[in-house]
Scaffold this motif. Sequence first.
Motif, PDB file in Angstrom:
ATOM      1  N   GLY A 170       0.817  -1.206   0.000  1.00 42.37           N
ATOM      2  CA  GLY A 170       0.000   0.000   0.000  1.00 42.37           C
ATOM      3  C   GLY A 170       0.847   1.249   0.000  1.00 42.37           C
ATOM      4  O   GLY A 170       2.044   1.213  -0.288  1.00 42.37           O
ATOM      5  N   GLY A 201      -6.392  -1.071  -4.583  1.00 43.28           N
ATOM      6  CA  GLY A 201      -7.802  -0.988  -4.254  1.00 43.28           C
ATOM      7  C   GLY A 201      -8.717  -0.622  -5.404  1.00 43.28           C
ATOM      8  O   GLY A 201      -9.914  -0.403  -5.192  1.00 43.28           O
ATOM      9  N   TYR A 202      -8.192  -0.553  -6.629  1.00 43.42           N
ATOM     10  CA  TYR A 202      -9.022  -0.204  -7.773  1.00 43.42           C
ATOM     11  C   TYR A 202      -9.684  -1.454  -8.352  1.00 43.42           C
ATOM     12  O   TYR A 202      -9.096  -2.538  -8.370  1.00 43.42           O
ATOM     13  CB  TYR A 202      -8.189   0.495  -8.853  1.00 43.42           C
ATOM     14  N   THR A 203     -10.896  -1.288  -8.847  1.00 46.37           N
ATOM     15  CA  THR A 203     -11.615  -2.380  -9.496  1.00 46.37           C
ATOM     16  C   THR A 203     -11.209  -2.412 -10.960  1.00 46.37           C
ATOM     17  O   THR A 203     -11.473  -1.459 -11.705  1.00 46.37           O
ATOM     18  CB  THR A 203     -13.139  -2.185  -9.380  1.00 46.37           C
TER      19      THR A 203
END
Length: 295
Positions: A115, A244-246
Amino acid sequence: MYSAEINRRQPALLLFAIDQSFSMKDPWAQTGKSKAEALADAVNNMLGNAVLLCSRGDERVYDYFELGVFGYGADVTPVLHGSSRDQACLPVSQVAENPLRVDTMTRRVPDGAGGVVSMQQKMPVWVDAETNGMTPMVAAFTTLEPVVKAWCTSHPTSFPPIVINVTDGASTDGDPRDVGARIHDLGTDDGKALVFNVHLSGLTNQPVLFPSSVAGLPDSNAKMLYELSSELPSSMLEAAASMGYTVTAGARGFLYNADATSVIDFLDIGTRSVTPTGLKELTDGTDRPEGTEDV
């Protein structure tokens, strides 16, 4: 494809085209800064992270990347401090040694666990905010084309060049898709050059991030930038997902109405995505045997 190890004999090229037109004076939603100022911060953040990724504890910086930044507005010109028209792309060690100045600001840096975290740091500055002229996107890509071509010729076994265009508007000198396609058709033995696009907005409209089709894009300019953008290789899909992106198969390297956080993340995806196979001794904390540092 898109799996070449990154080392000093096979560096990767990160090349940026940043809009410096008059409209970049407008505020960037929720940043408290103009688009030009916030974009310059994001680019400097990315350059700083590239230096860190190529650094060891003894402060040596290894030339795993070459970096170039072009601004386009009243003119199209290299704007990375220390670069020139004759040497538009600089080895990362030269970038590290030659900042324009050092400021104190908030940086988003890798946390070592996949992260990012924000922290106050002294931050080198290589690119300043500029606002002047129109949005000559065709001229910008036309200027980048021979740079990418020459680099591919000189580095035939390297990871393909990554070109990222950041703009807040429509091209004012024609349709850049033809020259963009020519750049994409360039490449190395490891694949074709990657062309990505980021659209900035001062609005609070819902952003469109990493789309896999034109569905949901609001206008012809958004669709043009989508068509100008390459699909994300698997390593970049994984890097985007880890943030965390789709993302889905076929997702393109394109952000529309992007906010500042998304832009910072996107600029870092290019560097983070090549580290699983390259830069191994830097990312896992191990050292290679003496005499093999260049490999």
